[in-house]
Design an enzyme around this catalytic site. Structure first.
Site, short mmCIF file in Angstrom:
data_model
loop_
_atom_site.label_atom_id
_atom_site.label_comp_id
_atom_site.label_asym_id
_atom_site.label_seq_id
_atom_site.Cartn_x
_atom_site.Cartn_y
_atom_site.Cartn_z
N TYR A 180 59.10 -55.77 38.03
CA TYR A 180 58.46 -56.97 37.49
C TYR A 180 57.99 -56.71 36.05
O TYR A 180 58.28 -57.48 35.13
CB TYR A 180 57.27 -57.31 38.39
CG TYR A 180 56.43 -58.50 37.98
CD1 TYR A 180 56.89 -59.80 38.12
CD2 TYR A 180 55.13 -58.31 37.48
CE1 TYR A 180 56.08 -60.88 37.79
CE2 TYR A 180 54.33 -59.39 37.14
CZ TYR A 180 54.80 -60.66 37.30
OH TYR A 180 54.01 -61.74 36.97
N SER A 186 53.27 -61.38 31.44
CA SER A 186 52.22 -60.79 32.26
C SER A 186 51.64 -59.57 31.58
O SER A 186 52.32 -58.91 30.78
CB SER A 186 52.79 -60.37 33.61
OG SER A 186 51.84 -59.62 34.34
N1 LIG Z 1 49.37 -64.94 39.72
C1 LIG Z 1 49.24 -63.89 38.95
O1 LIG Z 1 48.39 -63.02 39.20
C2 LIG Z 1 50.10 -63.73 37.71
C3 LIG Z 1 49.78 -62.70 36.82
C4 LIG Z 1 50.55 -62.56 35.68
C5 LIG Z 1 51.60 -63.42 35.44
N2 LIG Z 1 51.91 -64.40 36.35
C6 LIG Z 1 53.05 -65.26 36.05
O2 LIG Z 1 52.61 -66.62 36.04
C7 LIG Z 1 53.72 -67.45 36.29
C8 LIG Z 1 53.31 -68.51 37.30
O3 LIG Z 1 53.07 -67.92 38.56
P1 LIG Z 1 51.90 -68.39 39.53
O4 LIG Z 1 50.90 -67.31 39.53
O5 LIG Z 1 51.46 -69.75 39.14
O6 LIG Z 1 52.57 -68.34 40.95
P2 LIG Z 1 53.29 -69.48 41.83
O7 LIG Z 1 52.41 -70.63 42.03
O8 LIG Z 1 53.83 -68.76 43.00
O9 LIG Z 1 54.47 -69.96 40.89
C9 LIG Z 1 55.69 -69.34 40.76
C10 LIG Z 1 56.69 -70.45 40.55
O10 LIG Z 1 57.95 -69.93 40.15
C11 LIG Z 1 58.93 -70.67 40.82
N3 LIG Z 1 60.18 -69.95 40.91
C12 LIG Z 1 60.39 -68.70 41.38
N4 LIG Z 1 61.69 -68.40 41.30
C13 LIG Z 1 62.29 -69.47 40.74
C14 LIG Z 1 63.63 -69.76 40.41
N5 LIG Z 1 64.61 -68.87 40.62
N6 LIG Z 1 63.90 -70.96 39.88
C15 LIG Z 1 62.94 -71.87 39.66
N7 LIG Z 1 61.66 -71.64 39.96
C16 LIG Z 1 61.35 -70.45 40.51
C17 LIG Z 1 58.34 -70.93 42.18
O11 LIG Z 1 59.01 -72.01 42.77
P3 LIG Z 1 58.89 -72.31 44.36
O12 LIG Z 1 57.54 -72.93 44.53
O13 LIG Z 1 60.00 -73.22 44.62
O14 LIG Z 1 58.98 -70.99 45.07
C18 LIG Z 1 56.92 -71.24 41.81
O15 LIG Z 1 56.74 -72.59 41.49
C19 LIG Z 1 54.85 -66.55 36.75
O16 LIG Z 1 55.73 -66.36 35.67
C20 LIG Z 1 54.14 -65.26 37.07
O17 LIG Z 1 55.00 -64.15 36.92
C21 LIG Z 1 51.16 -64.58 37.46
#
Ligand SMILES: NC(=O)c1ccc[n+]([C@@H]2O[C@H](COP(=O)([O-])OP(=O)(O)OC[C@H]3O[C@@H](n4cnc5c(N)ncnc54)[C@H](OP(=O)(O)O)[C@@H]3O)[C@@H](O)[C@H]2O)c1
Ligand SMILES: Cc1cc2nc3c(=O)[nH]c(=O)nc-3n(C[C@H](O)[C@H](O)[C@H](O)COP(=O)(O)OP(=O)(O)OC[C@H]3O[C@@H](n4cnc5c(N)ncnc54)[C@H](O)[C@@H]3O)c2cc1C
Lengths: 433, 245
Positions: free
Chosen positions: B150, B137
């Protein structure tokens, strides 16, 4: 806001990300707001897609395909999947939507809730006729699977049910086989409504897709002139996904760009441009079915006040006189739009309880919003529709009177009885309560 | 046909990537912790023409990593791409009151990814090729009072990647550190994100898929975060401390 940007009723959305999360969304809506409503792509024009509570559940992210059998063309997908998403996977495999409205940016759930129709209504009826089953989540009964032989009452009430019978979680539909994604089109202009009815009587049964544009600004001798268009999928050619997109309308002007002057000029030019002889052209499916999709946010041209669409169906027996009377009244008012559409609907009954189409002719056109519409023009048009035993399309409506709705849709009470107590739209509050 | 492992496959960003890969033709091995979501995602990708195998696993269950990776390599006889995508957005103020929670969040966003990278790196090194990628991130570029738990977990992964990348490059294995800015996904739902700076998962996915294909080292997504973070990294600590971020 809805596609017509009128009425301006603010809505807040809570997004559903997974079907598993829907019960929690319903529970919190029940606790905090008392009612809610599913929201698809918001391509309905009036207030039928606006929650009475001002808080909708956005279904668009529920857009996963669940399974597909490409040998039989049976596809199952979550309800937020759009028709454009479906075309992207189906067309290369030789399948097309059996019924499609004039935009591909509508969701499966929305297509079912309004039981949409397309240019082939005279052949294949409404969208609901091609729905095999769907999953429905109700706040009072939980998850159900509805089909003609399972929960038949809810199956019928949900098709054309205006989103009131529950949240559609997924649906299974039967696609239509195509040999090519190209369409053999035919266009010919007509001088008046008499010619339209003659063309329609001759050509509708020969072609899969038929629709006409009518010059709603024409008066006197030119009244009722227009262009008749028909088409069929070509028997050979490529099977290619199409997605034309131009830059679109970047902002909403303070006043409508559609006015009496631009309307008359455009319509006259459009009519003259069309050929007096039958012209045949082969082309892609996108410009044929979805001419407006190429211009994102085209609804902004009507300015910040928005617009209303008026779509009426006049039964066959009264069609000629009824449509004539509607066009006269509209031309005299000097209002209207570039996009007046005339189409004959067929006799294939929909399984839906409150489905709009009936055997007859439907006329649809947009009007930039103004006080004049609801004070003067619409009452006149409503009286003509009423006199002819016709009805208006709820998906396009922001004005119809409760008594007109209840008379035109006598089954409304059956839908009221099957309504999910947690789901309520502004439209339903206006016409049924 | 690319063979692709995705850990945290049910993430919105990962799913958008998977759909792009599926359109090119791909075979997937999907790992995620929620069986129902995993099944829906697998169905979606199959309809889009992909072959899919899936595996239910919590990323914090480090003991399960080896078995999962083994199966992934066996499923399609090797892997071309492995993307680590899971993550959570911790409640920063709750973490401040609870060290155990802080460590759990650090584990989910940092240690579990480091453990996965450790095992995957060895397999890819032996394979002498392929591309690893992990979503960190922009929050890892600077520690901010509003989400430094985070941010520091993501920063740990980024620095780990920097070293690992140099090691793997000798074996012809790429490692892409993907740093998204604000993305509208379930993770950020309900947060008051600045609209103009918030990307769709689809837009971010396009950049990720292209970035992995060209073996980018560090990938800001969307691109405009690169100059923004460059500027933010240049702010002297004494000043940064007093800024409201
Ligand atoms: N959205 C943003 O603004 C943003 C910005 C920077 C970086 N990111 C990064 O992008 C990545 C994807 O996130 P996203 O934005 O696509 O959000 P998201 O759709 O909420 O995805 C997060 C995923 O991580 C899974 N997860 C969380 N804890 C876990 C665990 N202990 N074991 C296995 N799976 C787990 C969740 O599973 P469940 O569905 O089962 O809960 C979910 O599928 C993450 O690494 C996040 O930190 C996001
Ligand atoms: C350019 C254009 C051309 C059009 N052409 C035609 C046409 O030719 N024929 C035609 O019939 N219509 C036409 N329409 C209207 C459009 O097809 C319908 O309004 C359609 O229902 C819109 O779908 P949506 O996904 O945008 O749903 P929305 O407008 O968001 O919602 C419509 C209704 O569906 C309900 N709903 C949505 N999702 C769900 C769900 N998952 N579960 C339960 N209820 C749900 C809502 O509560 C609401 O009552 C056209 C619209 C436009 C903008």
């Amino acid at each position: 806001m809805s596609w017509g940007r009128y009425p301006p009723l603010p809505q807040r959305a809570r997004a559903a990300n997974w079907c598993g999360g829907l019960p929690a969304l319903l529970a919190s809506a029940a606790k905090e707001k008392g009612s809610t409503l599913a929201h698809g792509e918001g391509r309905s024009y009036g207030d039928s897609c606006l929650a009475a509570s001002g808080e909708v559940i956005a279904m668009r992210r529920l857009d996963r395909f669940l399974d597909a059998d490409w040998s039989s063309g049976v596809l199952r997908a979550e309800a937020g999947t759009t028709l454009a998403d479906i075309l992207a996977v189906a067309v290369p495999r030789g399948w097309f939507l059996p019924v499609t409205p004039g935009t591909k940016f509508v969701t499966l759930g929305g297509a079912i809730a309004n039981d949409v129709h397309g240019k082939n209504h005279h052949r294949r009826g409404t969208f609901g006729r091609h729905v095999r089953r769907f999953g429905l989540l109700r706040s009072d009964r939980g998850r159900l699977v509805c089909a003609p032989d399972a929960e038949p009452a809810l199956f019928a009430a949900t098709i054309g049910g205006l989103g009131l019978t529950g949240l559609i979680e997924w649906a299974e539909i039967q696609l239509m086989p195509i040999a090519s994604s190209h369409v053999d089109g035919l266009a010919v202009r007509f001088g008046d409504l008499g010619e339209f009815f003659a063309l329609s009587a001759e050509l509708d049964e020969r072609h899969e897709f038929c629709v006409s544009w009518v010059d709603c600004a024409a008066r006197g001798k030119t009244a009722g002139r227009g262009v008749y268009m028909a088409g069929d999928f070509a028997s050979d050619g490529p099977r290619a996904v199409e997605n034309r997109r131009r830059p679109g309308v970047p902002l909403t002007p303070p006043v409508s760009l559609v006015n009496a002057w631009s309307l008359r000029a455009f319509n006259a030019i459009y009519w003259r441009k069309a050929s007096a002889k039958r012209r045949y052209v082969r082309g892609g499916y996108d410009p044929f079915f979805y001419p407006l999709d190429a211009l994102p946010n085209w609804n902004r041209i009507y300015g910040i006040k928005g617009f209303q669409q008026y779509q009426a169906l006049i039964p066959d027996a009264e069609a000629r006189a009824g449509v004539q009377a509607l066009l006269d009244a509209i031309a005299r008012s000097g209002k209207g739009s570039f996009l007046a559409v005339l189409k004959r609907c067929g006799g294939d009954a929909s399984p839906g309880l409150l489905s709009f189409p009936r055997p007859g002719v439907t006329l649809a056109l947009d009007f930039p919003h103004s006080g004049h519409l609801e004070d003067a023009l619409f009452p006149r048009l409503d009286a003509i529709v009423h006199e002819a035993g016709g009805r208006l399309y709820p998906a396009k409506d922001a004005h119809m009177k409760g008594e007109d709705f209840r008379r035109a849709y006598p089954d409304w009470e059956k839908l009221a009885a099957l309504r999910d107590p947690l789901l309520l739209s502004h439209f339903w509050k206006r016409v049924a309560q | 046909m690319k063979r692709i492992l995705i850990v945290g496959a049910t993430s919105a960003i990962a799913m958008a990537c998977a759909r792009l890969w599926a359109a090119e033709g791909a075979r997937f091995f999907l790992a995620a912790r929620d069986a129902e979501k995993l099944a829906a995602l697998a169905g979606d990708l199959r309809v889009r023409g992909a072959d899919v195998a899936s595996f239910q696993m919590d990323a914090n269950d480090v003991a399960a990593h080896a078995g999962m990776i083994e199966q992934a390599f066996q499923a399609w006889q090797g892997l071309d791409i492995a993307l680590i995508a899971h993550g959570t957005l911790p409640d920063q103020s709750a973490c401040e009151r609870d060290a155990a929670l802080t460590l759990r969040e650090f584990s989910t966003n940092g240690l579990s990814a480091i453990a996965l990278l450790t095992s995957l790196a060895n397999r890819f090194e032996r394979q002498q090729g392929g591309a690893l990628a992990v979503i960190t991130s922009v929050a890892g570029d600077r520690g901010r009072p509003s989400n430094y738990v985070y941010g520091s977990a993501k920063a740990a992964v980024s620095v780990f990647c920097e070293g690992l990348r140099a090691r793997l490059s000798r074996a012809g294995v790429a490692l892409t550190d993907i740093r998204p800015g604000f993305v509208a996904t379930p993770m950020t739902q309900g947060l008051p994100l600045p609209k103009r700076l918030t990307a769709t998962p689809e837009a971010v996915a396009k950049r990720i898929v292209a970035g992995i294909a060209r073996k980018a080292d560090v990938l800001y997504a969307p691109f405009f975060w690169f100059p923004i973070m460059l500027a933010i990294r240049c702010i002297p600590g004494a000043l940064f401390k007093r800024m409201k971020l």
